[in-house]
Design an enzyme around this catalytic site. Structure first.
Site, PDB file in Angstrom:
ATOM      1  N   LEU A  30       0.929  -0.827  -0.253  1.00 14.94           N
ATOM      2  CA  LEU A  30       0.626   0.504  -0.096  1.00 14.94           C
ATOM      3  C   LEU A  30       0.277   0.857   0.130  1.00 14.94           C
ATOM      4  O   LEU A  30       2.050   1.462   0.509  1.00 14.94           O
ATOM      5  CB  LEU A  30      -1.063  -0.264   1.543  1.00 14.94           C
ATOM      6  CG  LEU A  30      -1.502  -1.423   1.003  1.00 14.94           C
ATOM      7  CD1 LEU A  30      -2.839  -1.113   2.617  1.00 14.94           C
ATOM      8  CD2 LEU A  30      -2.716  -1.164   0.552  1.00 14.94           C
ATOM      9  N   GLY A  33      -1.066   6.140  -2.689  1.00 15.51           N
ATOM     10  CA  GLY A  33      -2.328   6.153  -4.241  1.00 15.51           C
ATOM     11  C   GLY A  33      -3.926   5.555  -3.146  1.00 15.51           C
ATOM     12  O   GLY A  33      -5.217   5.237  -2.942  1.00 15.51           O
ATOM     13  N   HIS A  34      -3.675   4.159  -2.596  1.00 12.35           N
ATOM     14  CA  HIS A  34      -4.286   3.126  -1.756  1.00 12.35           C
ATOM     15  C   HIS A  34      -5.113   3.853  -1.066  1.00 12.35           C
ATOM     16  O   HIS A  34      -6.127   4.531  -0.614  1.00 12.35           O
ATOM     17  CB  HIS A  34      -4.333   2.077  -1.486  1.00 12.35           C
ATOM     18  CG  HIS A  34      -2.322   1.554  -2.603  1.00 12.35           C
ATOM     19  ND1 HIS A  34      -2.071   1.237  -2.376  1.00 12.35           N
ATOM     20  CD2 HIS A  34      -3.522   0.597  -2.999  1.00 12.35           C
ATOM     21  CE1 HIS A  34      -1.524   0.344  -3.428  1.00 12.35           C
ATOM     22  NE2 HIS A  34      -2.766  -0.505  -4.028  1.00 12.35           N
ATOM     23  N   LYS A 146      -5.428   6.268 -11.573  1.00  8.91           N
ATOM     24  CA  LYS A 146      -3.940   5.421 -12.303  1.00  8.91           C
ATOM     25  C   LYS A 146      -4.303   5.174 -13.302  1.00  8.91           C
ATOM     26  O   LYS A 146      -3.367   4.468 -14.805  1.00  8.91           O
ATOM     27  CB  LYS A 146      -3.095   5.287 -11.299  1.00  8.91           C
ATOM     28  CG  LYS A 146      -1.523   5.927 -12.489  1.00  8.91           C
ATOM     29  CD  LYS A 146      -0.721   4.335 -11.197  1.00  8.91           C
ATOM     30  CE  LYS A 146      -0.298   3.625 -11.866  1.00  8.91           C
ATOM     31  NZ  LYS A 146       0.175   2.715 -11.877  1.00  8.91           N
ATOM     32  N   SER A 183       2.987   0.424  -6.556  1.00  4.99           N
ATOM     33  CA  SER A 183       3.516  -0.562  -6.509  1.00  4.99           C
ATOM     34  C   SER A 183       4.247  -0.074  -6.856  1.00  4.99           C
ATOM     35  O   SER A 183       6.047  -0.513  -5.844  1.00  4.99           O
ATOM     36  CB  SER A 183       3.351  -1.593  -5.583  1.00  4.99           C
ATOM     37  OG  SER A 183       1.414  -1.270  -4.548  1.00  4.99           O
TER      38      SER A 183
END
Ligand code: PAF
Length: 280
Positions: A30, A33-34, A146, A183
């Site tokens: 994570l 963004g998450h 994204k 990631s």
């Protein structure tokens, strides 16, 4: 926070928690963004669930399934700090038991861009997201812009199959230099990391042309490609595409009033980066 590893337990819990239920599907590792998704899901819903599952069916045979970054302990700490109620963290045989043989095959929305560069990728994404929706029956599910084509594929599947989930798209979260958080950024060497914002700069160049009134997709693409090709560490450009923001159909000359996505996938060394901007 409850961490659940089986489909049966997750299904049972999701049937009894307070509604609305918001789901944030992730593959772990994570980043901000998450966390922007979980923050919004926490605000919008009485119950917030997240899933952590590195989904083998969305990786091609020569892709990074085995090396994909995994950081379960840290992910759980972050989710707990976000006020997550339920985490679904199954192992692959729980989601794809022996004999599993039913897949969702997305249509035209999945054909170009990522679909063309990564055959079978969206079949895997759609299948696992359909399973996550069926297991958790969320009122809302949260995805990042994204992965713009992924969102379009999921929205189309949700509509076509009457899954009834409110699919919420959240803006791309960027590093201060413009690089979209991902990631896979962890794979970049120091030099590649310094060069990586070129993908966003290239899209911004096309966006500036759009804002100046240019509607010819060829010219928008040329502007973005020129920047990517100037960067010596860019080892390949899979695509720069100008597409309808909803259907992902290629646009030649954008008619007025149409939302358009300008998307790119480029390689820096062995790392493949994708990004997009939406205009109009
Ligand atoms: O975007 C991701 O992390 C994955 O593609 C998703 C939506 C969790 C499905 O595995």
């Amino acid at each position: 926070m409850r961490v659940v590893e089986t489909c049966a337990e997750m299904m049972a819990l999701c049937r009894e928690v307070p509604r609305p239920l918001g789901l944030v599907p992730t593959m772990g590792a994570l980043h901000e963004g998450h966390l922007s998704l979980t923050r919004q899901a926490r605000l919008d819903n009485a119950t917030m669930a997240a899933s952590i599952f590195v989904n083998p069916t969305q990786f091609g045979p020569n892709e990074d399934f085995t090396t994909y970054p995994r950081s379960m302990e840290r992910d759980l700490e972050l989710l707990e700090a976000q006020g997550t109620d339920l985490v679904f963290a199954p192992l692959p045989p729980e989601v794809y038991p022996d004999g599993f043989d039913t897949y969702i095959e997305p249509g035209a929305v999945a054909e170009g861009m990522e679909g063309a560069s990564r055959p079978g990728h969206f079949r895997g994404v759609a299948t696992v997201v359909a399973k996550l929706f069926t297991i958790t029956r969320p009122d809302r599910a949260y995805f990042g812009q994204k992965d713009g084509q992924q969102v379009a594929v999921i929205r189309k599947m949700n509509a076509d199959l009457n899954l009834g989930v409110d699919v919420v798209t959240m803006p791309t979260i960027r590093e201060p230099d413009g690089l979209a958080m991902s990631s896979r950024n962890a794979y970049l060497t120091e030099e590649e990391r310094a060069a990586a914002p070129v993908v966003h700069r290239a899209l911004c160049a096309a966006e500036s042309l759009w804002n100046a009134g240019e509607r010819d997709a060829g010219r928008l693409r040329t502007a973005a490609l020129a920047l990517l090709r100037q960067e010596p560490l860019v080892s390949g450009v899979d695509y720069v595409s100008v597409v309808d923001a909803e259907t992902m159909a290629p646009v030649g000359f954008a008619p007025a009033g149409r939302r358009v996505m300008i998307a790119a996938a480029a390689r820096l060394g062995s790392v493949r980066l994708i990004d997009n901007v939406v205009v109009g």
